[in-house]
Scaffold this active site. Structure first.
Site, PDB file in Angstrom:
ATOM      1  N   ARG A 199       0.810  -1.217   0.000  1.00  0.00           N
ATOM      2  CA  ARG A 199       0.000   0.000   0.000  1.00  0.00           C
ATOM      3  C   ARG A 199       0.846   1.271   0.000  1.00  0.00           C
ATOM      4  NH1 ARG A 199      -4.241  -0.929   4.731  1.00  0.00           N
ATOM      5  NH2 ARG A 199      -2.745  -2.543   5.385  1.00  0.00           N
ATOM      6  N   LYS A 257       8.901  -1.015   3.256  1.00  0.00           N
ATOM      7  CA  LYS A 257       8.092  -0.209   4.167  1.00  0.00           C
ATOM      8  C   LYS A 257       8.871   0.260   5.384  1.00  0.00           C
ATOM      9  CE  LYS A 257       4.627  -2.065   6.535  1.00  0.00           C
ATOM     10  NZ  LYS A 257       3.252  -2.474   6.955  1.00  0.00           N
ATOM     11  N   GLY A 268       2.415 -15.032   7.569  1.00  0.00           N
ATOM     12  CA  GLY A 268       1.749 -14.535   8.764  1.00  0.00           C
ATOM     13  C   GLY A 268       2.699 -14.164   9.879  1.00  0.00           C
ATOM     14  N   ASN A 316      -5.963  -5.234  19.569  1.00  0.00           N
ATOM     15  CA  ASN A 316      -4.593  -5.712  19.741  1.00  0.00           C
ATOM     16  C   ASN A 316      -3.627  -4.798  19.001  1.00  0.00           C
ATOM     17  OD1 ASN A 316      -2.288  -7.396  20.017  1.00  0.00           O
ATOM     18  ND2 ASN A 316      -2.767  -8.377  18.052  1.00  0.00           N
ATOM     19  N   ARG A 327      27.924  26.257   3.788  1.00  0.00           N
ATOM     20  CA  ARG A 327      28.155  24.871   3.406  1.00  0.00           C
ATOM     21  C   ARG A 327      29.108  24.200   4.397  1.00  0.00           C
ATOM     22  NH1 ARG A 327      30.033  25.184  -2.655  1.00  0.00           N
ATOM     23  NH2 ARG A 327      30.447  22.975  -2.233  1.00  0.00           N
ATOM     24  N   LYS A 331      31.952  28.244   2.006  1.00  0.00           N
ATOM     25  CA  LYS A 331      32.238  26.812   2.028  1.00  0.00           C
ATOM     26  C   LYS A 331      33.661  26.584   2.525  1.00  0.00           C
ATOM     27  CE  LYS A 331      34.499  23.530  -0.613  1.00  0.00           C
ATOM     28  NZ  LYS A 331      35.830  23.614  -1.267  1.00  0.00           N
ATOM     29  N   ASN A 372      38.692  29.440  -6.177  1.00  0.00           N
ATOM     30  CA  ASN A 372      39.445  28.414  -5.462  1.00  0.00           C
ATOM     31  C   ASN A 372      39.709  27.156  -6.267  1.00  0.00           C
ATOM     32  OD1 ASN A 372      36.624  28.003  -5.390  1.00  0.00           O
ATOM     33  ND2 ASN A 372      36.790  26.634  -3.641  1.00  0.00           N
ATOM     34  N   ARG A 400      43.196  46.796 -12.934  1.00  0.00           N
ATOM     35  CA  ARG A 400      42.108  47.059 -13.872  1.00  0.00           C
ATOM     36  C   ARG A 400      42.684  47.273 -15.264  1.00  0.00           C
ATOM     37  NH1 ARG A 400      39.483  51.805 -10.186  1.00  0.00           N
ATOM     38  NH2 ARG A 400      38.544  50.503  -8.552  1.00  0.00           N
TER      39      ARG A 400
END
Length: 454
Positions: free
Chosen positions: A15, A22, A78, A166, A330, A348, A383, A437
């Site tokens: 199910r 399960k 069972g 039960n 991170r 990080k 990096n 620059r």
């Protein structure tokens, strides 16, 4: 007298409509079976056996480090048949406690109540009253004790009206259990060997069977489909949040928090809505976690504020830090005291010392940042060279302008200033302005490209 715990975990769980067995379905960040094993561990049993079947190798692999023995139920015949697989190696002198791998909310305190109410040589069944007992085995009592358990499909109309059911949790002497298991027959509507049939056998052998009621149906609910899994999730989250509120933690809305691991909090912690905590998380005194945050396997120092929509994993902070909104820490991110990490910043495997600020649109990776450093918007530590990671070191009091690329390995000295837009590939000296620059040019006669076919 010793205690043996047998956990039935062989069901296919059709199910669930899932390829995952399960008992491996997740609840609060852990498989269902992990919750049952945690309960067993709290009981300090000297023998724990898991009966596995469907998806068995995956189940065993998920718990490869657990100190349990495994018993294979190759055919699903069972619950009685399942216990038969575990019985041969169960010590005769022990009491045998049978649990289900898909009943994850059962607490050790309830089991301790069951153990305490069962004299040596007697048997006990954990029961519960349900408003709608359909589908469950009914408890038939005689003079207060349990006389038998009748499965729903074999019950008369009068028996179906009984509300006490039960739960599947049974406690009995192991030696006697083995004899009853050998006598089981499958002449019922399902053609299965019902474990519940041992109750009538115990009564016939003049063994007293105690019916001990659980505190709530919620605690003993079995998980058979995704709807029940979701219901169990909310029930467990409510329990976890209740425990934290009892310790003084404040929540904007207790129903809108998810804890998928262990959350430890100091005094006066406040958690806003839609916060998710995974793994081991520690929040110091006066930590404030705003809305829509994910924090995983991290430790936040006292007075730290996490603004909305941040993602923190494998990170640590000192005291009085400010993170976010929209920040990402991170694994390996280590912030000292009074560090500010602002919006759209990712850090990080880097250390950031006291008082430093990384406020806007920045990536810091494999770096060591000193005290009272200001990192401007749009800065990147370059990096990775395509094969290896390299380190960037920024000294105390440095000022990094906006739009800077720090090409590792590279060092920026204490007190250094890096001009905006620079690409730094060589060491920047202490207490000096470093600018890199290209000369600004205007290209005459240039036209913007246009779409083809326009």
């Amino acid at each position: 007298m010793g205690l043996s715990i047998i956990i039935l975990a062989a069901g296919q769980g059709t199910r669930m409509r899932s390829n995952l067995p399960k008992v491996l379905q997740p609840l609060a960040g852990k498989p269902l079976l992990a919750h049952v094993l945690a309960c067993a561990e709290e009981l300090a049993a000297d023998d724990v056996c898991v009966v596995y079947g469907h998806g068995g190798e995956a189940v065993k692999a998920a718990f490869s480090g657990s100190d349990v023995r495994w018993a294979l139920q190759a055919e699903q015949l069972g619950t009685g048949h399942a216990v038969q697989q575990a019985a041969p190696e169960t010590p005769d002198a022990n009491m045998a406690l049978i649990l289900a791998g898909d009943v994850p909310l059962l607490t050790s305190s309830t089991i301790q109540k069951l153990l305490g109410a069962t004299p040596p040589g007697d048997m006990a069944v954990l029961t519960v009253d349900m408003d709608n007992p359909g589908g469950y085995g009914r408890i038939i009592r005689d003079g207060g004790n349990v006389a038998s358990i009748v499965e729903q499909k074999d019950a008369s109309e009068e028996q179906k009206a009984i509300r006490e059911i039960n739960t599947g949790v049974i406690l009995c002497p192991a030696a006697k259990l083995k004899g009853w298991l050998d006598a089981l027959r499958n002449d019922n509507s399902q053609g299965e060997y019902y474990l519940t049939d041992v109750i009538a056998m115990a009564v016939a052998d003049k063994v007293t069977v105690h019916g001990i009621k659980a505190n709530s149906a919620e605690e003993v609910m079995g998980i058979n489909d995704k709807k029940q899994l979701a219901e169990a999730e909310r029930a467990l989250q409510a329990r976890l949040v209740d425990d934290l509120m009892a310790e003084g933690v404040g929540f904007a809305d207790p129903a809108r928090v998810d804890i998928r691991g262990k959350l430890s909090c100091g005094k006066d912690v406040f958690i806003d809505v839609n916060a998710v905590f995974e793994g081991d998380v520690i929040l110091g005194d006066n930590v404030k976690v705003e809305s829509n945050n994910l924090i995983r396997n991290s430790q936040l120092g006292a007075g730290t504020v996490v603004h909305s929509n941040s993602h923190i994993e494998g990170a640590t902070t000192g005291n009085n830090c400010e993170i976010g909104p929209f920040a990402r820490l991170r694994p390996g991110a280590e912030l000292a005291n009074s560090v500010k990490v602002g919006n759209f910043v990712e850090i990080k495997k880097s250390t950031v010392a006291d008082g430093s600020k990384v406020n806007h649109l920045t990536y810091i990776g494999d770096a060591e940042i000193g005290r009272n450093v200001n990192v401007g918007a749009g800065t990147i530590t370059c990096n990775y060279d395509g094969a290896n990671k390299h380190k960037t070191t920024i000294g105390d009091g440095a000022f990094i302008g906006s739009g800077v690329e720090l090409v590792a390995p590279v060092e920026v000295g204490p007190g250094a200033t890096i001009g905006a837009g620079a690409t730094i590939t060589k060491p920047a000296p202490d207490n000096a302005l470093t600018i890199e620059r290209a000369k600004q040019l205007t290209v005459k006669g240039w036209n913007r490209p246009v779409k083809k076919g326009s």
